[in-house]
Write a protein that holds these residues in place. Structure first.
Motif, mmCIF file in Angstrom:
data_model
loop_
_atom_site.group_PDB
_atom_site.id
_atom_site.type_symbol
_atom_site.label_atom_id
_atom_site.label_comp_id
_atom_site.label_asym_id
_atom_site.label_seq_id
_atom_site.Cartn_x
_atom_site.Cartn_y
_atom_site.Cartn_z
ATOM 1 N N LEU A 168 3.482 18.145 23.673
ATOM 2 C CA LEU A 168 2.676 17.597 24.757
ATOM 3 C C LEU A 168 1.360 18.345 24.953
ATOM 4 O O LEU A 168 0.672 18.127 25.955
ATOM 5 C CB LEU A 168 3.486 17.621 26.068
ATOM 6 N N LYS A 169 1.010 19.176 24.006
ATOM 7 C CA LYS A 169 -0.209 19.965 24.134
ATOM 8 C C LYS A 169 -1.430 19.051 24.232
ATOM 9 O O LYS A 169 -1.561 18.082 23.473
ATOM 10 C CB LYS A 169 -0.352 20.904 22.935
ATOM 11 N N GLU A 170 -2.303 19.362 25.189
ATOM 12 C CA GLU A 170 -3.542 18.636 25.450
ATOM 13 C C GLU A 170 -3.328 17.280 26.120
ATOM 14 O O GLU A 170 -4.293 16.563 26.375
ATOM 15 C CB GLU A 170 -4.364 18.437 24.164
ATOM 16 N N HIS A 171 -2.086 16.896 26.400
ATOM 17 C CA HIS A 171 -1.851 15.654 27.142
ATOM 18 C C HIS A 171 -2.291 15.846 28.598
ATOM 19 O O HIS A 171 -2.184 16.936 29.166
ATOM 20 C CB HIS A 171 -0.377 15.253 27.092
ATOM 21 N N ILE A 172 -2.765 14.753 29.208
ATOM 22 C CA ILE A 172 -3.282 14.821 30.568
ATOM 23 C C ILE A 172 -2.134 14.877 31.575
ATOM 24 O O ILE A 172 -1.129 14.183 31.432
ATOM 25 C CB ILE A 172 -4.166 13.596 30.869
ATOM 26 N N TRP A 173 -2.282 15.738 32.590
ATOM 27 C CA TRP A 173 -1.321 15.786 33.697
ATOM 28 C C TRP A 173 -2.058 15.637 35.018
ATOM 29 O O TRP A 173 -3.244 15.941 35.139
ATOM 30 C CB TRP A 173 -0.521 17.090 33.697
ATOM 31 N N ALA A 174 -1.329 15.123 36.011
ATOM 32 C CA ALA A 174 -1.850 15.064 37.380
ATOM 33 C C ALA A 174 -0.672 15.231 38.322
ATOM 34 O O ALA A 174 0.418 14.706 38.070
ATOM 35 C CB ALA A 174 -2.562 13.742 37.647
ATOM 36 N N ILE A 175 -0.882 15.968 39.395
ATOM 37 C CA ILE A 175 0.188 16.227 40.359
ATOM 38 C C ILE A 175 -0.159 15.573 41.684
ATOM 39 O O ILE A 175 -1.281 15.689 42.176
ATOM 40 C CB ILE A 175 0.415 17.740 40.550
ATOM 41 N N SER A 176 0.823 14.888 42.251
ATOM 42 C CA SER A 176 0.671 14.285 43.574
ATOM 43 C C SER A 176 1.512 15.071 44.568
ATOM 44 O O SER A 176 2.619 15.519 44.255
ATOM 45 C CB SER A 176 1.136 12.827 43.545
ATOM 46 N N ILE A 177 0.987 15.242 45.774
ATOM 47 C CA ILE A 177 1.682 16.027 46.786
ATOM 48 C C ILE A 177 2.897 15.297 47.329
ATOM 49 O O ILE A 177 3.806 15.904 47.845
ATOM 50 C CB ILE A 177 0.724 16.395 47.935
ATOM 51 N N ASN A 178 2.936 13.981 47.208
ATOM 52 C CA ASN A 178 4.088 13.234 47.709
ATOM 53 C C ASN A 178 4.478 12.168 46.710
ATOM 54 O O ASN A 178 3.688 11.776 45.853
ATOM 55 C CB ASN A 178 3.788 12.606 49.073
ATOM 56 N N ILE A 179 5.709 11.694 46.816
ATOM 57 C CA ILE A 179 6.236 10.744 45.845
ATOM 58 C C ILE A 179 5.467 9.429 45.871
ATOM 59 O O ILE A 179 5.306 8.764 44.862
ATOM 60 C CB ILE A 179 7.746 10.516 46.093
ATOM 61 N N ASN A 180 4.966 9.039 47.049
ATOM 62 C CA ASN A 180 4.227 7.787 47.133
ATOM 63 C C ASN A 180 2.861 7.864 46.468
ATOM 64 O O ASN A 180 2.275 6.839 46.141
ATOM 65 C CB ASN A 180 4.049 7.373 48.599
ATOM 66 N N GLU A 181 2.335 9.058 46.304
ATOM 67 C CA GLU A 181 1.089 9.393 45.606
ATOM 68 C C GLU A 181 -0.128 8.589 46.048
ATOM 69 O O GLU A 181 -1.184 8.623 45.410
ATOM 70 C CB GLU A 181 1.252 9.261 44.066
ATOM 71 N N ASP A 182 -0.048 7.851 47.172
ATOM 72 C CA ASP A 182 -1.159 6.999 47.577
ATOM 73 C C ASP A 182 -2.421 7.788 47.880
ATOM 74 O O ASP A 182 -3.527 7.300 47.694
ATOM 75 C CB ASP A 182 -0.764 6.168 48.808
ATOM 76 N N ASP A 183 -2.270 9.016 48.384
ATOM 77 C CA ASP A 183 -3.435 9.803 48.750
ATOM 78 C C ASP A 183 -4.097 10.454 47.548
ATOM 79 O O ASP A 183 -5.249 10.873 47.627
ATOM 80 C CB ASP A 183 -3.045 10.890 49.762
ATOM 81 N N ASN A 184 -3.383 10.575 46.448
ATOM 82 C CA ASN A 184 -3.884 11.357 45.327
ATOM 83 C C ASN A 184 -4.107 10.561 44.050
ATOM 84 O O ASN A 184 -4.960 10.912 43.250
ATOM 85 C CB ASN A 184 -2.916 12.508 45.031
ATOM 86 N N LEU A 185 -3.328 9.534 43.815
ATOM 87 C CA LEU A 185 -3.460 8.748 42.598
ATOM 88 C C LEU A 185 -3.629 7.271 42.957
ATOM 89 O O LEU A 185 -2.897 6.737 43.787
ATOM 90 C CB LEU A 185 -2.243 8.926 41.689
ATOM 91 N N LYS A 186 -4.594 6.634 42.316
ATOM 92 C CA LYS A 186 -4.865 5.220 42.545
ATOM 93 C C LYS A 186 -4.758 4.475 41.220
ATOM 94 O O LYS A 186 -5.101 5.007 40.163
ATOM 95 C CB LYS A 186 -6.265 5.026 43.127
ATOM 96 N N LYS A 187 -4.303 3.229 41.301
ATOM 97 C CA LYS A 187 -4.202 2.404 40.105
ATOM 98 C C LYS A 187 -5.327 1.365 40.118
ATOM 99 O O LYS A 187 -5.645 0.780 41.141
ATOM 100 C CB LYS A 187 -2.835 1.734 40.018
ATOM 101 N N TYR A 188 -5.917 1.172 38.927
ATOM 102 C CA TYR A 188 -7.042 0.261 38.767
ATOM 103 C C TYR A 188 -6.788 -0.651 37.570
ATOM 104 O O TYR A 188 -6.101 -0.272 36.619
ATOM 105 C CB TYR A 188 -8.342 1.021 38.530
ATOM 106 N N ARG A 189 -7.374 -1.852 37.635
ATOM 107 C CA ARG A 189 -7.348 -2.765 36.492
ATOM 108 C C ARG A 189 -8.717 -2.725 35.809
ATOM 109 O O ARG A 189 -9.750 -2.922 36.461
ATOM 110 C CB ARG A 189 -7.044 -4.198 36.932
ATOM 111 N N ILE A 190 -8.722 -2.455 34.505
ATOM 112 C CA ILE A 190 -9.986 -2.391 33.767
ATOM 113 C C ILE A 190 -10.612 -3.778 33.693
ATOM 114 O O ILE A 190 -9.971 -4.747 33.271
ATOM 115 C CB ILE A 190 -9.762 -1.829 32.357
ATOM 116 N N MET A 191 -11.874 -3.871 34.098
ATOM 117 C CA MET A 191 -12.603 -5.136 34.069
ATOM 118 C C MET A 191 -13.694 -5.153 33.002
ATOM 119 O O MET A 191 -14.127 -6.212 32.572
ATOM 120 C CB MET A 191 -13.234 -5.411 35.444
ATOM 121 N N ASN A 192 -14.144 -3.980 32.568
ATOM 122 C CA ASN A 192 -15.203 -3.945 31.561
ATOM 123 C C ASN A 192 -15.150 -2.616 30.814
ATOM 124 O O ASN A 192 -14.912 -1.562 31.411
ATOM 125 C CB ASN A 192 -16.577 -4.121 32.210
ATOM 126 N N ILE A 193 -15.337 -2.679 29.500
ATOM 127 C CA ILE A 193 -15.415 -1.495 28.648
ATOM 128 C C ILE A 193 -16.692 -1.631 27.831
ATOM 129 O O ILE A 193 -16.833 -2.563 27.044
ATOM 130 C CB ILE A 193 -14.194 -1.370 27.717
#
Length: 364
Positions: free
Chosen positions: A324-349
């Motif tokens: 798992l070396k160099e793989h991205i990690w992110a930690i959320s303070i709570n299980i619901n993660e609403d305050d720290n992680l957001k989900k988005y749908r890609i619309m343009n690249i």
């Protein structure tokens, strides 16, 4: 074809398209119209036209300051005054010899909040059901009222596997809270431990969840359809098992060895599947600042057909600490993660003309 209420006490297929194409139409626009019948769009990417449907999906990639150029996320928000709160949906009514009729759907609460009506006219292509026309209008109303936050950022080769319509998770430590919550994994010394690239301060009175981005090798169906071990796969679907029920994710098998239930060779191609896994962190009460975290359960990372973390018996020189070396990690303070992680749908690249820089635009 899933049966849903038709609004008249009965059931009907969720999506039906009834249309005569009687005049010359620009091809891509016609494909856009056809895709709209199942809440989709047609996109041109990698020299192919691909339909993308708006439906529940899992996140396939994790973006943090660790894999965004300059660590900058730019945000936009649509004004409440620009959001339609009334939909006028044109459809073809079979009780009126298929003449066009208009169904109007209002969001009364939104209209009262704004103090005026903002109408949007749409056409339900190929729609001959009032129930389906209402569902189309409801989708447009919900989309325009709720999907109002846009994010833009630049990344590098990270975007090479992504397509329009993919769901991504974003952790922006500038907006997330009081601790640095993202980075890259330094190593994984054992099946339930990760060493991070920095020390993080924890308050173990809280519950923490870590999100880790992983990549698995997969086999993708490259023909119109195939039935394998009782499961029907369409072109582009990831084939989960072979005809004997063996898991194919992470397998090193040759592509010409996969057969269907009639023992006919299935045309497949290989690819990488990126996904984001979630694990709860186990507290270490005597340590509040650390770069080493304990997981509630191992990450199922498949290498050469076996779970290489739980079962290091796979053939070949695989270093557990490098998995798992160099793989991205992110930690959320709570299980619901609403305050720290957001989900988005890609619309343009949008790739830049030179170099590996890519600009991504996505909707929350």
């Amino acid at each position: 074809d899933e049966l849903v209420p038709d609004g008249k006490g009965g059931l009907e297929p969720r999506f039906t398209c009834n249309v005569y194409i009687t005049k010359t139409t620009e091809a891509f626009q016609l494909l856009q119209d056809l895709a709209s019948t199942f809440r989709g769009i047609s996109v041109w990417q990698n020299s192919k036209i691909k339909p993308i449907q708006d439906r529940p999906k899992s996140s396939v990639y994790l973006f943090t300051q660790a894999n965004v150029i300059d660590g900058i996320f730019a945000y936009e928000r649509q004004s409440i005054r620009a959001r339609p709160n009334s939909i006028e949906c044109t459809w073809n009514d079979p009780t009126q010899q298929y003449r066009q009729d208009v169904l109007v759907l209002d969001d009364t609460e939104a209209q009262l909040r704004l103090g005026r009506v903002v109408a949007k006219k749409i056409v339900a292509f190929g729609c001959t059901s009032k129930g389906q026309a209402k569902r189309v209008a409801e989708w447009h109303l919900a989309t325009n009222q709720n999907e109002t936050k846009k994010i833009n950022f630049s990344t590098s080769i990270n975007a090479s596997l992504l397509t329009i319509g993919d769901i991504i998770t974003v952790q922006d430590q500038q907006r997330a809270g009081s601790i640095e919550l993202s980075g890259r994994i330094k190593s994984s010394p054992n099946e339930s431990t990760l060493v991070l690239d920095r020390e993080v301060e924890f308050d173990w009175a809280e519950e923490y969840v870590i999100f880790v981005q992983v990549v698995d090798k997969v086999f993708i169906c490259d023909q119109p359809e195939a039935t394998i071990n009782g499961t029907r796969y369409l072109n582009g679907d990831v084939i989960k098992e072979d005809s004997d029920g063996n898991l194919l994710t992470g397998s090193i098998r040759k592509t010409d060895t996969i057969v269907d239930d009639s023992n006919l060779t299935v045309r497949v191609r290989t690819g990488d599947r990126t996904s984001v896994v979630q694990k709860q962190l186990l507290p270490t009460p005597n340590t509040t600042i650390t770069d080493t975290v304990k997981l509630s359960s191992p990450i199922e990372l498949l290498i050469q057909g076996e779970d290489a973390i739980s079962y290091p018996s796979v053939k070949g020189p695989i270093n557990r600490e490098e998995l798992l070396k160099e793989h991205i990690w992110a930690i959320s303070i709570n299980i619901n993660e609403d305050d720290n992680l957001k989900k988005y749908r890609i619309m343009n690249i949008k790739p830049e003309e030179s170099g590996f820089k890519t600009v991504i635009s996505a909707i929350e």
